[in-house]
Write an enzyme that holds these catalytic residues in place. Structure first.
Site, PDB file in Angstrom:
ATOM      1  N   TRP A  49     -31.245  -8.752 -92.366  1.00 29.05           N
ATOM      2  CA  TRP A  49     -31.387  -7.460 -91.671  1.00 29.05           C
ATOM      3  C   TRP A  49     -32.528  -6.650 -92.279  1.00 29.05           C
ATOM      4  CZ3 TRP A  49     -31.064  -2.386 -93.366  1.00 29.05           C
ATOM      5  CH2 TRP A  49     -30.987  -1.402 -92.368  1.00 29.05           C
ATOM      6  N   HIS A  50     -32.700  -6.756 -93.574  1.00 34.50           N
ATOM      7  CA  HIS A  50     -33.715  -5.950 -94.242  1.00 34.50           C
ATOM      8  C   HIS A  50     -35.135  -6.430 -93.967  1.00 34.50           C
ATOM      9  CE1 HIS A  50     -30.358  -4.291 -96.611  1.00 34.50           C
ATOM     10  NE2 HIS A  50     -31.177  -3.286 -96.858  1.00 34.50           N
ATOM     11  N   GLY A  51     -35.318  -7.678 -93.646  1.00 34.06           N
ATOM     12  CA  GLY A  51     -36.678  -8.132 -93.402  1.00 34.06           C
ATOM     13  C   GLY A  51     -36.733  -9.569 -92.939  1.00 34.06           C
TER      14      GLY A  51
END
Length: 472
Positions: free
Chosen positions: A324-326
């Site tokens: 989700w973060h990258g």
């Protein structure tokens, strides 16, 4: 449009009084705040407003259909359709190039030549945040936890500009009931709002920007040119930078929402004072942690299906959190490290027959120290541009001691100490400060706030870098 800029200040000075003037008439206030939020969002690229509007309409229509449908198989099909649209939107804009490049690399190892091409898609700012909020809305309707509201109210919920681009991730039950009832200006906690905005600006403009420009960016860009001490301090500095940057943003967002009459959930609670990795995730990006728990971990089975599946669910949840973060394997490794640590903590607790208790001051501080070291080590993969850069950082920690370290200055060490030390202050201190501030006359409050903003402006570097979490 960045919060700590003159542009946003002008925008907010227009929106704030008009919001309160139209608040007694919800049929006027809601279109106004939607328009204001869309103007705010369009400041980056007006075309993405169409994306936000489409996401709003898609999830509203399907949430209402899910709520009104009684046949369970149809409800599941509608939920799958809604999730496919939301995740497809997120997957195309955020992960298309990642999956294509990963598939191409895998095919090349197998001696295959796939006709795939990168598109260099521009990532809409905040897409991960409003997509997760939309998923909450349709899933809560499917579970029967929250009845869908009107399209107008849902549009406010999804686009409300204080949380739109970097959270916090607000649940439908937390915000929509507030949207449904006009706010009372006499009940606005202005002292808390001003405190959050002032401290948030200081954390972002002074601490985060200073550490980024003074040591973090330089060391992570070329780790091979820096000493072991500089690399070590840069890792600690990044831990403080990302905390000050993200918690500073959410403090400002919560404060702005308060001035508009709305309560947002807390998003940080001294995460670097955590005594375990699990405790860290109870304190770091708390709204995302709860989202992952309620919409990923529990639906996977949580801890209800035995030890091995519990470990699997923990690992999958953290891998999804990392992704989700990258869109990069370094983020997946970061999530995997945290997942592995949480599995190990759970296994150790089960092996001892009870959850570990930190009964003495020594054991508690030892747990805090070890947890902080692990979190900082994992941040290397989060911040590094590639595995090669991460490996250079890790090897550099052990191979270049004794070399000159000009980037390790007293200012850098002081900023790190303030960033970490502030999380160990007694919780009553902010309450006392806010209480004393609230007792000042209006002129006194304005003077104190003006001085705080002036000090922040003087101490901060020229210009304001974008918030780190805008890229997610």
């Amino acid at each position: 449009m960045l919060f700590p800029t003159a542009t946003f200040a002008i925008f907010f000075l227009i929106v704030l009084p008009l919001s309160w003037l139209t608040m007694p008439w919800p049929h006027r206030w809601r279109p106004f705040i939607i328009a204001a939020s869309y103007v705010f969002y369009s400041w980056w690229d007006w075309r993405f407003v169409l994306l936000l509007a489409g996401c709003t309409l898609w999830n509203q229509v399907l949430a209402v259909r899910i709520w009104r449908t009684t046949v369970q198989s149809r409800r599941r099909a509608l939920l799958a359709l809604a999730l496919a649209g939301d995740l497809g939107l997120l997957g195309y804009f955020k992960y298309y190039d990642f999956f294509v490049s990963s598939g191409d690399n895998l095919a090349s190892y197998a001696g295959l030549d796939l006709p795939l091409s990168l598109k260099s898609i521009v990532l809409p700012v905040g897409i991960s945040f409003f997509t997760f909020m939309a998923i909450s809305y349709v899933v809560d309707a499917y579970r029967g936890d929250f009845e869908p509201t009107t399209l107008e109210k849902f549009a406010v919920y999804l686009s409300f500009f204080p949380h739109l681009v970097a959270g916090p991730i607000v649940r439908p039950a937390e915000l929509i009931p507030q949207i449904s009832t006009p706010r009372d200006p006499r009940r606005v906690d202005t002292s808390r709002a001003f405190y959050l905005i002032a401290t948030g600006l200081f954390k972002k403009v002074v601490i985060a920007n200073y550490l980024a420009s003074s040591i973090v960016d330089q060391v992570f860009a070329t780790p091979g040119q820096h000493s072991s001490l500089e690399i070590l301090i840069a890792v600690y500095a990044y831990a403080v930078q990302i905390y000050a940057d993200f918690s500073g943003y959410t403090d400002i967002a919560i404060g702005i929402a308060l001035l508009l009459g709305f309560q947002f959930p807390q998003n940080f609670d001294s995460p670097y004072a955590a005594v375990s990795v699990q405790d860290f995730w109870r304190r770091w990006h708390m709204t995302l942690s709860r989202w992952l728990r309620d919409y990923v971990y529990i639906p996977l089975g949580g801890n209800r299906r035995g030890r091995v599946l519990t470990y699997r669910n923990l690992m999958l949840t953290m891998l999804i959190g990392g992704l989700w973060h990258g869109a990069a394997w370094t983020f997946i490794v970061w999530g995997g490290l945290h997942g592995s640590a949480m599995v190990w903590e759970r296994w150790r607790g089960e092996r001892r027959g009870t959850a570990e208790r930190h009964e003495t001051t020594w054991t508690r501080w030892r747990a805090r120290f070890l947890t902080f070291q692990f979190v900082c080590f994992a941040w290397i993969f989060f911040r590094a541009d590639s595995f090669g850069a991460a490996w250079d950082m890790i090897t550099g920690l052990f191979t270049r001691w004794g070399e000159p370290s000009p980037l390790v200055t007293s200012g850098v060490l002081l900023a790190i100490a303030v960033g970490i030390g502030s999380q160990y202050l007694p919780a009553r201190i902010p309450r006392v400060v806010m209480a004393r501030f609230s007792r000042l006359p209006v002129l006194g409050q304005a003077t104190v706030l003006g001085l705080a903003l002036m000090v922040t402006s003087v101490m901060g570097p020229e210009g304001v870098a974008p918030f780190i979490y805008f890229q997610f």
